[in-house]
Design an enzyme around this catalytic site. Structure first.
Site, PDB file in Angstrom:
ATOM      1  N   SER A  94       0.820  -1.209   0.000  1.00 56.31           N
ATOM      2  CA  SER A  94       0.000   0.000   0.000  1.00 56.31           C
ATOM      3  C   SER A  94       0.860   1.268   0.000  1.00 56.31           C
ATOM      4  CB  SER A  94      -0.955  -0.043   1.191  1.00 56.31           C
ATOM      5  OG  SER A  94      -1.909   0.971   1.099  1.00 56.31           O
ATOM      6  N   ASP A 241      -5.710   2.591  -3.801  1.00 61.37           N
ATOM      7  CA  ASP A 241      -7.037   2.561  -3.164  1.00 61.37           C
ATOM      8  C   ASP A 241      -7.329   3.884  -2.454  1.00 61.37           C
ATOM      9  OD1 ASP A 241      -5.255   2.117  -1.088  1.00 61.37           O
ATOM     10  OD2 ASP A 241      -6.362   0.446  -0.202  1.00 61.37           O
TER      11      ASP A 241
HETATM   12 MG    MG Z   1      -3.448   1.469  -0.218  1.00 60.49          MG
END
Ligand code: MG
Length: 454
Positions: A94, A241
């Site tokens: 991430s 995201d």
């Molecule tokens: Mg992420």
């Protein structure tokens, strides 16, 4: 949970997070899922293909065929999992620095695994109770080369593209060399925007900036907005995201202000909005003004997902949720955080106003944050006992989901033990800086006195 934190498992690749470790995670997940097909993808990290190969071996050894999607944003993998009805394993760390990598597990509904499901996988991992199959039943890899294209077209199907195209927006985009480099430029072009980019070649060494979309890493994006005359700047983290924004003047927009603006556009009276206990006063005010209920969970996206599911089971409408770090849910779209979709929802707001105008109502809030370290259990216990006493003695509205949050209507203070370090964190926020400082100082003084007496 020891292996999985609130957002998967992460570590320095080939040191803490080795191929052997990922192989065992894959065997454990495959054993729990008991299905004959599992998707596998990764972000752009330099160790991604090494770890994905290990995961593919683990999944095949417990009998699953592996759909290898290559480099895809996490929300793209979730889209694939949902549309194919297969669970998925995503190799990503991430927003963590380049040397890190990690694993996220996604169910066949496209949603990150719940805490209960992660604990089942962890149980198999720790006991090594893997269900390996005979040689003739081992799985095989299949290359899926259109997962990114499918994700972009699914995004376009979910958005009012005509409305955005008619606004003739220029978008300055910084995908930070991450997985969004391969999908977001095309997505915003297809939305009818003029797109200029920085750091948009996929590169696991992250030469232009680190993957975390925080102001210290996004200087180039501010400059690009100014130089190109863009209407907005958009930055993603490594697996895309999250989305963080800059206004048309090249000024950073706080994630809490974006969350407030997007929530104000979504919420109707009687709706609920879900966030974590360190939620900004901005969202408290938006919920009050729209007649929506604000539901607070412990910090971490898994907790937010669980609470949204509980509310929806009670037929409560939750059109928006999330945290001030750019990770926002639109549960009617999908119960995931999707940086490209979040950005498109922000572009919808720019049809009628500039970015600075959109977030102007959510400026003028002040945050204070301090930490109190402890070294002994007695100090830890004294700190929390003092926080509890302060909370129960106060006439503020109390939330104890994760520490002690005292809401005063116009301001709040929170004392909570850190999940990762031996310290109690104190947060406060108010319209007036002195009010935030006063609330934080009162809590800090009380806790420090209690610690000294311990
Ligand atoms: Mg992420």
């Amino acid at each position: 949970m020891k292996v999985f934190g609130s957002s998967g498992t992460r570590g320095v690749a080939n040191d803490e997070l080795t191929p052997e470790f990922v192989l065992k995670i894959a065997k454990a997940a495959g054993t729990v899922w008991r299905t004959d097909r599992i998707a596998l993808a990764r972000d752009t990290r330099a160790t991604g293909d090494m770890l994905a190969d290990a995961a593919a071996s683990g999944l095949a050894s417990v009998g699953a065929d592996v759909d290898r999607l290559g480099i895809v944003p996490t929300p793209g993998v979730q889209s694939y999992a949902e549309s194919e009805g297969v669970p998925a394993l995503m190799i990503t760390a991430s927003h963590n620095p380049p040397e890190y990598n990690g694993v996220k597990l996604i169910g066949d509904d496209g949603i990150e695994l719940s805490v209960d499901d992660l604990e089942r996988v962890e149980g198999k991992f720790l006991t090594e109770a893997f269900e390996e199959v005979r040689w003739s039943e081992t799985g095989h890899s299949h290359v899926i080369d259109d997962a990114r294209e499918r994700y972009v077209s699914q995004l376009l199907d979910s958005i009012d593209t005509n409305k955005i195209a008619d606004a003739n927006l220029t978008v300055a985009l910084d995908p930070g060399h991450g997985a969004g480099s391969l999908t977001s430029p095309e997505f915003f072009r297809q939305l009818g925007c003029r797109v200029v980019t920085t750091n948009s070649q996929p590169d696991g060494h992250f030469p232009g900036r680190n993957p975390e979309p925080v102001p210290g890493n996004l200087h180039d994006l501010g400059l690009l907005v100014e130089a190109s005359g863009a209407d907005v700047g958009i930055a993603h983290d490594g697996d895309a995201d999250r989305a963080i924004f800059y206004d048309e003047n090249g000024e950073y927009i706080e994630g809490d202000a974006t969350l407030a603006a997007l929530s104000a556009a979504q919420l109707e009276p009687g709706d609920a909005v879900v966030s974590a206990v360190n939620v900004s006063q901005r969202l408290v005010d938006v919920a009050r003004e729209t007649g929506a209920t604000l539901e607070l969970t412990p910090i971490g996206s898994t907790n937010i997902i669980t609470r949204i599911q509980e509310l929806r089971d009670q037929n409560v409408s939750v059109p928006v949720a999330g945290e001030g770090n750019g990770g926002i849910f639109f549960p009617n779209y999908r119960l995931t955080r999707d940086g490209a979709y979040t950005a498109a929802k922000f572009l919808e707001l720019l049809v009628d106003a500039s970015a600075s105008e959109v977030v102007a109502p959510y400026g003028g809030y002040h945050n204070v944050r301090t930490n109190i370290k402890y070294t002994t259990d007695a100090e830890h216990d004294a700190l929390l006992a003092a926080a509890e006493k302060t909370a129960t003695d106060s006439n503020a509205e109390l939330n104890t989901r994760d520490g002690y949050r005292l809401d005063f209507g116009d301001a709040w203070v929170l004392a909570r033990p850190s999940g990762t370090e031996p310290m109690v964190r104190i947060y406060a926020e108010a319209h007036e800086r002195h009010r935030a400082e006063e609330l934080a100082a009162e809590m800090e003084d009380t806790l420090r006195t209690a610690k000294a007496d311990a």
